[in-house]
Design a protein around this motif. Structure first.
Motif, PDB file in Angstrom:
ATOM      1  N   GLU A  10      29.436  30.086  35.805  1.00 17.96           N
ATOM      2  CA  GLU A  10      29.359  31.346  35.930  1.00 17.96           C
ATOM      3  C   GLU A  10      30.027  32.346  35.576  1.00 17.96           C
ATOM      4  OE1 GLU A  10      25.964  32.217  38.920  1.00 17.96           O
ATOM      5  OE2 GLU A  10      25.237  30.791  38.076  1.00 17.96           O
ATOM      6  N   ASP A  11      30.561  32.549  37.122  1.00 16.86           N
ATOM      7  CA  ASP A  11      32.027  33.253  36.900  1.00 16.86           C
ATOM      8  C   ASP A  11      33.165  33.132  37.638  1.00 16.86           C
ATOM      9  OD1 ASP A  11      30.549  34.217  38.909  1.00 16.86           O
ATOM     10  OD2 ASP A  11      31.420  36.002  38.966  1.00 16.86           O
ATOM     11  N   LYS A  12      33.138  31.569  38.460  1.00 16.08           N
ATOM     12  CA  LYS A  12      34.069  31.047  38.989  1.00 16.08           C
ATOM     13  C   LYS A  12      34.668  29.698  38.587  1.00 16.08           C
ATOM     14  CE  LYS A  12      31.386  32.750  42.828  1.00 16.08           C
ATOM     15  NZ  LYS A  12      31.716  32.660  44.358  1.00 16.08           N
ATOM     16  N   GLU A  13      35.998  29.383  38.984  1.00  7.28           N
ATOM     17  CA  GLU A  13      35.841  28.176  38.364  1.00  7.28           C
ATOM     18  C   GLU A  13      35.940  26.942  40.176  1.00  7.28           C
ATOM     19  OE1 GLU A  13      40.655  25.517  38.573  1.00  7.28           O
ATOM     20  OE2 GLU A  13      40.542  27.499  37.980  1.00  7.28           O
ATOM     21  N   VAL A  14      35.507  25.749  39.608  1.00 10.66           N
ATOM     22  CA  VAL A  14      35.286  24.827  40.803  1.00 10.66           C
ATOM     23  C   VAL A  14      35.925  24.100  40.790  1.00 10.66           C
ATOM     24  CG1 VAL A  14      32.807  23.679  42.014  1.00 10.66           C
ATOM     25  CG2 VAL A  14      32.283  25.980  40.799  1.00 10.66           C
ATOM     26  N   VAL A  15      36.467  22.794  41.809  1.00 11.41           N
ATOM     27  CA  VAL A  15      37.203  21.789  42.167  1.00 11.41           C
ATOM     28  C   VAL A  15      36.815  20.956  42.962  1.00 11.41           C
ATOM     29  CG1 VAL A  15      39.618  20.648  42.002  1.00 11.41           C
ATOM     30  CG2 VAL A  15      39.175  23.621  41.098  1.00 11.41           C
ATOM     31  N   GLU A  16      36.807  19.776  42.590  1.00 11.76           N
ATOM     32  CA  GLU A  16      35.896  19.005  43.807  1.00 11.76           C
ATOM     33  C   GLU A  16      37.211  18.162  44.334  1.00 11.76           C
ATOM     34  OE1 GLU A  16      31.768  16.951  43.070  1.00 11.76           O
ATOM     35  OE2 GLU A  16      31.746  18.976  41.731  1.00 11.76           O
ATOM     36  N   VAL A  17      37.164  17.553  44.916  1.00  8.24           N
ATOM     37  CA  VAL A  17      38.137  17.182  45.848  1.00  8.24           C
ATOM     38  C   VAL A  17      37.936  16.115  46.565  1.00  8.24           C
ATOM     39  CG1 VAL A  17      40.470  17.063  46.545  1.00  8.24           C
ATOM     40  CG2 VAL A  17      40.059  19.082  45.418  1.00  8.24           C
ATOM     41  N   GLU A  18      38.613  14.432  46.398  1.00  6.46           N
ATOM     42  CA  GLU A  18      38.477  14.389  47.390  1.00  6.46           C
ATOM     43  C   GLU A  18      39.412  13.544  48.153  1.00  6.46           C
ATOM     44  OE1 GLU A  18      37.010   9.361  47.173  1.00  6.46           O
ATOM     45  OE2 GLU A  18      38.849   9.905  46.267  1.00  6.46           O
ATOM     46  N   ILE A  19      39.706  14.157  49.355  1.00  7.36           N
ATOM     47  CA  ILE A  19      40.451  13.476  50.461  1.00  7.36           C
ATOM     48  C   ILE A  19      40.749  12.150  51.180  1.00  7.36           C
ATOM     49  CG2 ILE A  19      41.591  13.566  52.850  1.00  7.36           C
ATOM     50  CD1 ILE A  19      41.916  16.903  51.661  1.00  7.36           C
ATOM     51  N   ILE A  20      41.387  11.654  51.207  1.00  7.17           N
ATOM     52  CA  ILE A  20      41.023  10.261  52.341  1.00  7.17           C
ATOM     53  C   ILE A  20      41.558  10.131  53.080  1.00  7.17           C
ATOM     54  CG2 ILE A  20      41.336   7.564  52.421  1.00  7.17           C
ATOM     55  CD1 ILE A  20      39.326   8.040  49.920  1.00  7.17           C
TER      56      ILE A  20
END
Length: 171
Positions: A77-87
């Motif tokens: 929609e009107d957003k940027e979505v960033v999925e991140v993995e942290i170990i």
């Protein structure tokens, strides 16, 4: 999507992650409120409230980030979505506030956890460089240190300027 500096973003994510877990240990989310949305805040405030009611404190000794990896970056929609993995690695235990004794978990060895964090940024954000003055009283403020004005207590709405943490899952 605008210009994206992956190295800077990963550093920001690592710092927010460590700030969140440090705030949980302190029993106060003030230092991280402006980096998280209301759902994440409610989730961790409820946890802190339960600990406080039971006279307990969550500890994450020797907390560090071993690895950070961007899993997905997309427009929704009107957003940027960033999925991140942290170990991450840390000692994960709970202490009794009166005695300091460990009552849950292990305070002798670090464990490794996988964390999935979701960050969102509005497409029409304002220039972050404009956020140098408190919107409540006009005092100078450092958004990276603490998003709460030390003079009037106003908390920044960083959502208008930058990425905020909207979800976190730990495995």
């Amino acid at each position: 999507m605008d210009e994206f500096n992956e190295a800077m973003f990963k550093t920001k994510v690592d710092n927010i992650f460590v700030k969140l877990f440090t705030s949980i240990m302190k029993g106060n989310l003030d230092d991280v409120k402006h980096f998280i949305n209301s759902n994440v805040e409610s989730k961790y405030q409820a946890y802190i409230d339960t600990l406080t009611k039971n006279n307990e404190r969550q500890m994450y000794d020797e907390l560090n980030v071993k690895n950070t990896r961007i899993l997905n970056r997309r427009e929704v929609e009107d957003k940027e979505v960033v999925e991140v993995e942290i170990i991450s690695r840390y000692m994960d235990y709970v202490i009794d506030m009166d005695t300091g004794e460990t009552i849950k978990g292990d305070d002798t060895r670090r464990i490794e956890k996988r964390n999935i964090l979701v960050f969102e940024k509005n497409n029409n954000t304002k220039d972050i460089k404009l956020v140098r003055k408190c919107p409540g009283c006009g005092a100078s403020i450092s958004v990276n240190t603490n998003g709460k004005c030390e003079y009037c207590g106003t908390v920044y709405n960083l959502e208008d300027y930058d990425y905020i943490l909207t979800d976190i899952q730990t495995f």
